[in-house]
Design a protein around this motif. Structure first.
Motif, short mmCIF file in Angstrom:
data_model
loop_
_atom_site.label_atom_id
_atom_site.label_comp_id
_atom_site.label_asym_id
_atom_site.label_seq_id
_atom_site.Cartn_x
_atom_site.Cartn_y
_atom_site.Cartn_z
N ALA A 90 -5.62 81.32 -35.30
CA ALA A 90 -6.39 80.08 -35.25
C ALA A 90 -6.63 79.68 -33.80
CB ALA A 90 -5.65 78.96 -35.98
N ILE A 91 -7.80 79.15 -33.52
CA ILE A 91 -8.05 78.58 -32.19
C ILE A 91 -7.76 77.09 -32.25
CG2 ILE A 91 -9.64 78.25 -30.28
CD1 ILE A 91 -11.14 80.66 -31.10
N ASP A 92 -6.79 76.68 -31.45
CA ASP A 92 -6.32 75.29 -31.42
C ASP A 92 -7.17 74.46 -30.45
OD1 ASP A 92 -4.64 73.21 -32.07
OD2 ASP A 92 -2.83 74.17 -31.32
N ASP A 93 -7.21 73.16 -30.70
CA ASP A 93 -7.91 72.23 -29.80
C ASP A 93 -9.35 72.68 -29.54
OD1 ASP A 93 -5.39 71.19 -29.69
OD2 ASP A 93 -4.97 71.83 -27.65
N PHE A 94 -9.99 73.22 -30.55
CA PHE A 94 -11.31 73.79 -30.34
C PHE A 94 -12.31 72.73 -29.88
CE2 PHE A 94 -15.51 75.37 -31.49
CZ PHE A 94 -15.48 76.59 -30.84
N GLY A 95 -13.09 73.10 -28.87
CA GLY A 95 -14.13 72.20 -28.37
C GLY A 95 -13.74 71.52 -27.07
N THR A 96 -12.48 71.63 -26.69
CA THR A 96 -12.05 70.93 -25.48
C THR A 96 -12.07 71.82 -24.24
OG1 THR A 96 -9.74 71.45 -25.91
CG2 THR A 96 -10.54 69.34 -26.70
N GLY A 97 -12.08 73.13 -24.46
CA GLY A 97 -11.85 74.01 -23.31
C GLY A 97 -13.08 74.54 -22.61
N TYR A 98 -13.98 75.14 -23.33
CA TYR A 98 -15.05 75.88 -22.69
C TYR A 98 -16.41 75.56 -23.24
CZ TYR A 98 -11.59 78.34 -20.14
OH TYR A 98 -10.59 78.61 -19.28
N SER A 99 -17.38 75.56 -22.37
CA SER A 99 -18.73 75.26 -22.82
C SER A 99 -19.38 76.52 -23.37
CB SER A 99 -19.56 74.71 -21.67
OG SER A 99 -19.40 75.54 -20.54
N SER A 100 -18.92 77.67 -22.96
CA SER A 100 -19.50 78.91 -23.46
C SER A 100 -18.80 79.33 -24.74
CB SER A 100 -19.37 80.02 -22.44
OG SER A 100 -19.51 81.27 -23.08
N LEU A 101 -19.59 79.64 -25.74
CA LEU A 101 -19.01 80.06 -27.01
C LEU A 101 -19.08 81.56 -27.19
CD1 LEU A 101 -20.53 77.27 -29.27
CD2 LEU A 101 -18.18 77.42 -28.45
N SER A 102 -19.62 82.24 -26.18
CA SER A 102 -19.85 83.68 -26.36
C SER A 102 -18.55 84.44 -26.57
CB SER A 102 -20.60 84.23 -25.16
OG SER A 102 -19.83 84.04 -23.99
N TYR A 103 -17.45 83.87 -26.08
CA TYR A 103 -16.18 84.59 -26.23
C TYR A 103 -15.77 84.74 -27.70
CZ TYR A 103 -13.66 80.28 -27.24
OH TYR A 103 -13.21 79.13 -27.83
N LEU A 104 -16.32 83.88 -28.55
CA LEU A 104 -15.98 83.96 -29.97
C LEU A 104 -16.35 85.30 -30.59
CD1 LEU A 104 -16.84 80.46 -31.49
CD2 LEU A 104 -14.57 81.49 -31.19
N LYS A 105 -17.37 85.92 -30.02
CA LYS A 105 -17.81 87.21 -30.57
C LYS A 105 -16.80 88.31 -30.28
CE LYS A 105 -21.60 87.22 -28.30
NZ LYS A 105 -22.88 87.50 -27.64
N LYS A 106 -16.04 88.11 -29.22
CA LYS A 106 -15.12 89.17 -28.78
C LYS A 106 -13.85 89.25 -29.61
CE LYS A 106 -16.19 89.17 -23.89
NZ LYS A 106 -15.62 88.66 -22.65
#
Ligand code: C2E
Ligand code: CA
Ligand code: CA
Ligand code: CA
Length: 279
Positions: free
Chosen positions: A177-193
């Protein structure tokens, strides 16, 4: 007792830098906290919205300090991360949370998933997957009953090296699970990795539901994003019926927060888990 008195005096002396002093004492004590059995776990239920039942719990560590009483993780986890002690702590949490879950299963309660928090440092360990496998084998519990919560910054920090670890964990049936989602990074491209199973909407957005149109919009967007990537979406910090109603209307999968239960000791959860009915 004499020692304690002197510490208390120095601790309250107004001219001194309390933070540095605190740090020093805490760091020294933290080294002994595990062997002295001062760490304790509280568990907070996660509720499946559609089924209206508890489908898991999150293990949250506390430190019962001999002089200062209960210290919350917000106060000692950052220190543990700086000193590297976090690895020992997280491994202790993993083992004991899995043991607790096994105990509940042996009592015949409806099985639930155990979520544990992993700091970024965990992923610097060689053979992380093997050491987790060993814990699961020792406890005799299947990996499918375990979920590991990591933050976006952990994923970003090690990018390439973490991919293999996550794949190994997935082979054991462990969920991520990704915790605290939305607080860290503006780029979401890492989700694909990475292949992650759940997104946890950060509490700050949940708090904005019905109050701040922007934050409510983010909560909604995170749910849609998660679903479009075939992930389960979990909202944490749910405190009101209004927040719950909104999350329900957006088909958020799981909720966690004071509206349902506060984190509590295993014994207190026993009766609740036995029947697995919401209070
Ligand atoms: P987190 O993983 O984001 O955990 C959620 C925090 O929100 C917990 O605080 C929980 O008690 C609190 N919470 C739950 N429901 C509500 C609610 O309705 N309202 C409000 N205001 N708060 C709620 P806690 O237990 O103090 O933990 C703080 C943080 O410490 C955790 O945030 C996590 O990042 C870290 N942490 C806790 N246990 C561990 C651990 O075993 N290992 C690591 N590495 N970090 C941990
Ligand atoms: Ca968490
Ligand atoms: Ca969180
Ligand atoms: Ca947090």
């Amino acid at each position: 007792a004499k020692e304690k008195g002197r510490n208390a005096y120095e601790f309250y002396r107004p001219s001194m830098n309390i933070n540095n002093y605190e740090r020093l004492v805490l760091e020294n004590d933290l080294h002994k906290a595990i062997e002295n059995k001062e760490l304790i776990l509280h568990y907070q239920p996660r509720i499946d919205v559609a089924a209206n039942e508890i489908i898991g719990v999150e293990a949250l560590v506390r430190w019962n300090h001999p002089q200062w009483g209960i210290i919350s993780p917000g106060q000692f986890i950052p220190l543990a991360e700086e000193t590297g002690l976090i690895v020992k702590i997280d491994n202790w949490v993993l083992e004991n949370a899995c043991k607790q879950n096994k105990q509940w299963q042996e009592k015949g309660y409806p099985p639930i998933r155990m979520a544990v928090n992993f700091s970024a440092r965990q992923f610097l360990q060689r053979n992380l997957a093997n050491s987790i496998r060993k814990v699961l084998q020792d406890v005799e519990i299947d990996g499918s009953w375990l979920e590991i919560e990591i933050t976006e910054s952990t994923l970003m920090k090690y990018e390439e090296s973490i991919v293999q670890s996550l794949e190994d964990l997935e082979k054991m049936g462990i969920r991520i699970a990704i915790d605290d989602f939305g607080t860290g990074y503006s780029s979401l491209s890492y989700l694909k990795k990475f292949h992650v199973h759940s997104l946890k909407i950060d509490q700050s957005f949940v708090r904005g539901i019905g109050k701040s149109p922007d934050e409510e919009a983010i909560a909604k967007a995170v749910i849609n994003l998660g679903h479009s990537m075939k992930m389960r979406v979990v909202a944490e910090g749910v405190e009101t019926g209004e927040q719950l109603a909104f999350l329900e209307s957006q088909n958020c999968n799981e909720v966690q927060g004071y509206h349902f239960y506060r984190p509590m000791e295993a014994d207190m959860l026993d009766e609740i888990l036995k029947s697995n009915r919401l209070a």
